[in-house]
Design an enzyme around this catalytic site. Structure first.
Site, PDB file in Angstrom:
ATOM      1  N   GLY A 148       0.826  -1.202   0.000  1.00 16.26           N
ATOM      2  CA  GLY A 148       0.000   0.000   0.000  1.00 16.26           C
ATOM      3  C   GLY A 148       0.862   1.255   0.000  1.00 16.26           C
ATOM      4  O   GLY A 148       2.032   1.222   0.365  1.00 16.26           O
ATOM      5  N   CYS A 149       0.267   2.365  -0.425  1.00 14.28           N
ATOM      6  CA  CYS A 149       1.045   3.593  -0.568  1.00 14.28           C
ATOM      7  C   CYS A 149       1.485   4.155   0.774  1.00 14.28           C
ATOM      8  O   CYS A 149       2.667   4.439   0.993  1.00 14.28           O
ATOM      9  CB  CYS A 149       0.255   4.634  -1.375  1.00 14.28           C
ATOM     10  N   HIS A 150       0.540   4.300   1.731  1.00 15.83           N
ATOM     11  CA  HIS A 150       0.928   4.759   3.067  1.00 15.83           C
ATOM     12  C   HIS A 150       1.918   3.772   3.695  1.00 15.83           C
ATOM     13  O   HIS A 150       2.880   4.168   4.350  1.00 15.83           O
ATOM     14  CB  HIS A 150      -0.301   4.846   3.979  1.00 15.83           C
ATOM     15  N   ALA A 151       1.647   2.467   3.501  1.00 13.87           N
ATOM     16  CA  ALA A 151       2.480   1.443   4.120  1.00 13.87           C
ATOM     17  C   ALA A 151       3.917   1.528   3.608  1.00 13.87           C
ATOM     18  O   ALA A 151       4.868   1.401   4.372  1.00 13.87           O
ATOM     19  CB  ALA A 151       1.886   0.061   3.856  1.00 13.87           C
ATOM     20  N   ALA A 153       5.573   4.139   2.511  1.00 13.26           N
ATOM     21  CA  ALA A 153       6.262   5.289   3.109  1.00 13.26           C
ATOM     22  C   ALA A 153       6.596   5.021   4.571  1.00 13.26           C
ATOM     23  O   ALA A 153       7.699   5.332   5.042  1.00 13.26           O
ATOM     24  CB  ALA A 153       5.401   6.546   2.977  1.00 13.26           C
TER      25      ALA A 153
END
Lengths: 350, 350, 350, 350
Positions: A148-151, A153
Site C-alpha cells: 500500500g502507498c501509506h504502508a 512510506a
C-alpha cells in the site's frame, strides 16, 4: 519481449502503469481490461493517449486478461484475488496492486475486509513486494503483493531503526496524502470545491493500511510470524491534502539510548539504504514534489534532542513508488531485469 | 422580520444564502427544503453550521416550502418554475436562482433547455434581477429571475459601452470560472485529481448562458425586444479554472471611433457605475481574489491602442454576486431595504 | 467608539484585522502604520479595499501609531516590544500579535529568539491572550500577548485532557498549516510553482512555537510556573500544506487509564468547552475548510482503542482564530464587550 | 556523444532541460553555469537531483560555458545575445530560450525591450525554432531562437487557417498560463497565498510575446517580411491561472466563407499537422493536464455556427513544448537526430 496484461486499466494506477510500460524496453502491453469500458479503445478512456501513443491508444479493452507472461491487477480487493487464481493457473505471473495478498494471516484480512479471503492458500506463496526487504523472495515469486502507498512510506521510514533495535515499541505515523490516492471514482470528498483549501484526518477508527504496517514492523523487530502478537504499538493517522500526488509520512518513536546522536542515526540509515536504487536518505527535510512522477522514496531521519525521540520523515509519489512504479520495480525483479529498467527519471519539478 | 424559505438549500448557492442571511437584520430563514435530505437537520447536511449557528443548524429540512414572505429557489430549471407557480399563488415573493425566468421568449427557452416552459405566462411579469439595469422593475416585482454567473460578469462589462453606442456589434466574451460553478454533485470533471493543474474550455457548442447574454446585450443596444433578432454577434467561451470561486470575463469589441482614448472610455464607465454599491470600475486589472466572499463586481475597461479594440475585464465571486449575493441584493430591493443590507464586507484575502 | 491603531497594517494579519474591524460596531480604525509604505493610502497597498471600503482605503499610512485607545501590533518580534513600551506609556492598550510577550521567562525568550528581550519588565503584566484559559486576566490587562497560530490549535486540543489529568506527559503534535502563515514576504518556499503540489516538514530543529506550547501545557498540568521544569515531553513538527489558510493539528498522548472510553473523553471535552463561543467539540473529524474566514476552533477527541492513545484533531483558520480574529476577541474582552462582538460569521464554504 | 552546456541552469527551464537531457541518448551535459550559484554543485541548487541523478548532481556550476558542441541559453534577454556571440565564435551551436533572436527586425526589438540589440547582425542568420514551420531552416542553423510559450500555443493554433487563407485579419488570442511561466524569482504575484484561488489578466498594455506572434502570423499570411506592415490585427491578452504548468490559448477569427463547416476546418487542420510528432489535432476540447510534462501541443478547431467565427483552442506545457522541450526538439533537428529522440513520453496524469 515479455507480454503484459493490465487488468482494470481504467484506474489511475492502470494509467500510470501505461505511462511507464510505454517506455519499457522489455515489457510489452498486449492486453488491457476494464469492466465498465469493455469494448472501447484505450484512447477513448484516456483521450490524452490518442495523441501521444497511437499504438497503445488503439488497444481494445477486453473483459478478461489473456494468457500473457505477466499481469498487473488494478482491481478492488476480493476481485483481485479471484482474478489472480485464474491467471496463476494459466502460468501468468501476477503483481497484485490490491490488498488481497499483503496480509499473511487470513483471519486478520477477514477482520479488516469483512469477508472471507477468496484464496487463502495463495497467502503462503505470495511475497510482499517491498524489494528493499524481500528482494530475494520477489525474484523467486509467482505472485507479488504490491504494498500500500501509506504502508510503503511508513515501513521504509521505520525499517532501519527497527532492524537495528534502536527504538522502543511505541510508534506514531502521521501520514499526509494527495487526493489521487482516493481513486478515480468521484465522491463529495474528492470534489475540487470541497477538497481544495482543506486538510482533514480520516481513518481514525482504523485505516486498512494499519495491519499491513503492523505486520511488517513486527517482522522487522523479529517479534515472530503472527503480526497481532507483534510488539510495535502503532497509531497511524492518514490526512487528505489538497494536492494530486504525494505522500509524506512523519514517524515518531523513542530512542532506547539517550546517548544516540542524530549523526549516528543518520549514518545507520545511510548504510541501510546505500545500495538501493530508489530509496534514498536525504540531508534536508524532503518535499513530496521532489518525487513527483518518479519512483523515489526519500527518507530523512532526525533526533529531537529535547525529548530523545527519533523523528523520520519519508515521502514518495503515491501513484509511482506507492503503487505502479513499485509494481514495475517488482516485475523487473520477477523477470530478472535490473530494477531500474524502464523507470521514470528525474521528478517533474516544478 | 421578513420570513424566508430557501428551497433546495443543500446546494452551494443554498449554503451561501444561509451564510448571508444568518447575519441579515431583516430576513429570517424559517424554512429550508431539500429533496434528498428531507427530514434531516441542516447541521447534518452542513456540519460546519452546527458549531457556528446552532439555531440555523437545528432547522429540519422540509419537502416543500412554507408560506413565507419570500422564497429563494435553488432548484434546477423546470423544477424551479413549477415551485414558483405554487409559491406565487400563496403570495410568497420569489427570487429564482435558476434560468427559468431569465429568457423573455419561451421559444428561445425551449430551444436551449429542450422542454416546454412550465410557466410561460409568468415570463411577462418576471423581472431580470440585475439591479444595475432593472432596479426600478425589481422593486415592483413579485418574481425575480436572478442572472447567471457568467452572464452577470459579461453583461456588467458590456452595458456602459453598448448603452453609449461606442462599439460595434462584434463581441467576444472569454470567461474563466472556478469549479464551484459546476454545482455540488461530484463528477469526473470536478474530481480534484483531474481538475487541479488543468484548464479547459467547455460549452463550445453553445453554453446556456449565451441566450441570456445576447438578450441583455441586445436590449442594451436598443435593438428591440426579440433577442435573436438583436444585433450583437456574440461568441461566448467559458473555461474551467482550478480554483473554487471566481469568474473573470475578458470581453473584446471594436470601438466605433478610432479617436476614442482609454481615458474617455474609462470616464464613461466610471460615470455609468458611480452610484452602484457593488459594481465598481477599478484602475488596474482586477483579481478574482479581490472579490472572494464579497458581492463586488470589478470592471476594468481599456483600449488596445494597436487595434482600436475595447477590452473589458470584469470579475466577481460566482457564488455571491454571480448567485446568492445578487439574490439577496434583489431581495433587499424587493422588500424596500437598502441593497447593501446584510451583505458581506471586505473580501477574504489572501 | 474605541479608537484603534493597526501597527504594520501591510501584513496579512493587518489586512485581516481591517476585514473584521470594518464591520465592528465599537472599534474604529483611525490610524494605520506601515514602515515600507508610509505616506501611501491603504487603498494603494490593498487595491481591493478601494472598491469596498472607500473610507478605510483613504487612510494614509503613518510612520508611527497615534495615541489611540487600542493598538494591534503586527510587527516582527523585538520591534513589537519596542512599540509596545511607547504605546503603553501613552495609555494605549495593546494587543501584540508577535511572540514578544508570550513567554513569561525572558531567558527562554532569549534562547529561542537570540537577542535580549527589549522589555522584560512587561513580561510580568502581559497576559497570554487565550480567552479559553485566561479570560479573567485578559479582562484586566493592559497588554495582551496574542497566541501563535500553531500554539492556539495545539493548546486548545490538549487543555481539557491535561487539566483533567487523564494523559501522561508524552505528547506529540503534528501540525499542518497553509502558506499564509509564512507571511506576505515572497520567498522561494512560498512561490506558487514550488509550494503547489507539495508537502514538507519544517522546524525539525525546534520551531519557535514550541516553548510557548510547552509553557502552556505545563501550566495546564499544574506543574508550576517555570515552564522548563514543566513535565510535558512535547515533540512538535509543523508541515507546510498547499493551501492559503488553515491549521490542522493532530495530537497524540497516552491515556493513563486503559479503561477510559472515547465517549468519556468526548464528554469531558464537551463539558470543558460548552460555554465557549468559538472553541467547539465536533462529532466527526473536522475540516479546516469549515473554519475558513471564521473565528472557530474545532476539536475532535478520539481514543485509538488498539493502543490506548488519545488522539485529538483540532483546526482553525490561522489568520483568524490563529491571529487577527483571536486578537479582536481579546480586544473585545479588554474593553468589556461580548467576545463575539463584530466577529465574522459562518465560514466561507466551499 | 554531443557535449552540451546549459547556461543559467538555475532557472526552471534549465532544470527542465536537465530532466530531458538526463535521458537523452545523444546529448551529454558536461557544463552548467549559473551566475548566483557559481561554484556550487547542481545537487545543492536542486536537492532532488542528488538522489536521482548523482552524476548530474555532482556537476559544479561554472561562471561561463565551456566550448561544448551545443549550448542552451536560459538567460534573460540582452544577456543571452551577449553569450551567444561568444559561443558562436567558438563554434558552439546555440539554442537560445530568450527573446533575443525571435524578432527579425532590430527596431521592433528595441521598441519592445527598450535597449539596443546587442547583436543585430545575428538576426539575419538566426532561425525561429518552430519546427512545424521552419524545420528545414532549423536543420541548417547555427543559432536557433526558441519561441515564447504563449507564442508557440498561439501560432500553432493559427498557422493552418492563415496559410490556407480561410480567415480574415481580425484575430483575438486569449491565453491562460500557469505560474511557472513567471520564472523562479519569487515576487508578490507568485506568492502562493495570493496566486492561489485567483485569476487575473496581465500585459494589457502590450505583452512582449505580441510582436513575435504578429511577425509569425503575418509571415503565414504571406504579407511580407516586415511584421508591423503585416495584415493581422491581433489582440493578445495573457491571464495568470492558479496552476504550475500549462498554457491554453483560445483564438478567435472570422471565417471568410459563411459556408465553411466545422468538419471542413477540422479536416484542413488534420492534414496540416498529420506528420507532426508533437502537434496534434484532437477531437474534443483539450485539457492542459493532458500535456503535463510532455512535449505535446494539442489543437482543437471548431466553428461557432451562430456567428461564423473560427475558434481554436490550443494547449501545451509551457516548460516543455513552450520552452525546454521545444529547445531539445530543435537541438535534435540541429544535429540531425529524429526530433523525438530522448523526449518525454506520456503526460503525467492525473
Amino acid at each position: 519481449m515479455v507480454t503484459v496484461s493490465i487488468v482494470n486499466v481504467t484506474s489511475y494506477t492502470g494509467l500510470e502503469l501505461l505511462r511507464m510500460l510505454a517506455r519499457h524496453p522489455e515489457f510489452r502491453v498486449t492486453c488491457v481490461t476494464g469492466r465498465s469500458a469493455a469494448g472501447k479503445r484505450l484512447g477513448e478512456v484516456f483521450p490524452q493517449l490518442g495523441v501521444s501513443q497511437p499504438e497503445l491508444a488503439s488497444l481494445v479493452l477486453a473483459n478478461e486478461a489473456d494468457a500473457t507472461d505477466l499481469a498487473f491487477l488494478c482491481l478492488p480487493h476480493a476481485a483481485a484475488a479471484e482474478a489472480a487464481i485464474k491467471l496463476l493457473q494459466r502460468g501468468t505471473k501476477v503483481v497484485d496492486l490490491s490488498a488481497d495478498f499483503r496480509l499473511r494471516d487470513a483471519a486478520i484480512y477477514e477482520e479488516w475486509y469483512k469477508h472471507t479471503h477468496p484464496a487463502p492458500a495463495l497467502l503462503e506463496t505470495a511475497v510482499y513486494g517491498l524489494c528493499e526487504r524481500y528482494r530475494a523472495q520477489v525474484e523467486r515469486a509467482e505472485l507479488v503483493a504490491n504494498p500500500g502507498c501509506h504502508a510503503t512510506a511508513a515501513i521504509l521510514a521505520m525499517l532501519p531503526a527497527l532492524e537495528a533495535g534502536i527504538i522502543g515499541s511505541d510508534i506514531i505515523i502521521d501520514s499526509k496524502t494527495g487526493i489521487s490516492g482516493a481513486g478515480r471514482n468521484p465522491t463529495p470528498g474528492t470534489h475540487f470545491a470541497e477538497a481544495n483549501e482543506d486538510v482533514s484526518a480520516y481513518g481514525l477508527d482504523g485505516h486498512r493500511h494499519l495491519p499491513e504496517i503492523i505486520q511488517e514492523l513486527a517482522a522487522a523487530t523479529g517479534a515472530g510470524a503472527h503480526p497481532v502478537d507483534g510488539r510495535p504499538r502503532v497509531s497511524f493517522v492518514p490526512h487528505l491534502i489538497p494536492m494530486t500526488r504525494g505522500i509524506l509520512a512523519t514517524c515518531y518513536a523513542d530512542l532506547r539510548s539517550a546517548a544516540m546522536t542524530g549523526a549516528e542515526v543518520r549514518s545507520l540509515y545511510e548504510r541501510h539504504y546505500e545500495n538501493e536504487p530508489f530509496t534514498r536518505v536525504v540531508d534536508a527535510p524532503p518535499h513530496t514534489k521532489w518525487t513527483y512522477g518518479s519512483n523515489l522514496c526519500l527518507i530523512y531521519p532526525t533526533v529531537d534532542q529535547r525529548t530523545g525521540r527519533l523523528i523520520i520523515v519519508s515521502c514518495l509519489d503515491n501513484l509511482v513508488k506507492g503503487a505502479s512504479g513499485q509494481a514495475v520495480q517488482n516485475a523487473n525483479r520477477l523477470f530478472g531485469f535490473p530494477e531500474t529498467t524502464g523507470m521514470p527519471g528525474i521528478a517533474v519539478f516544478p
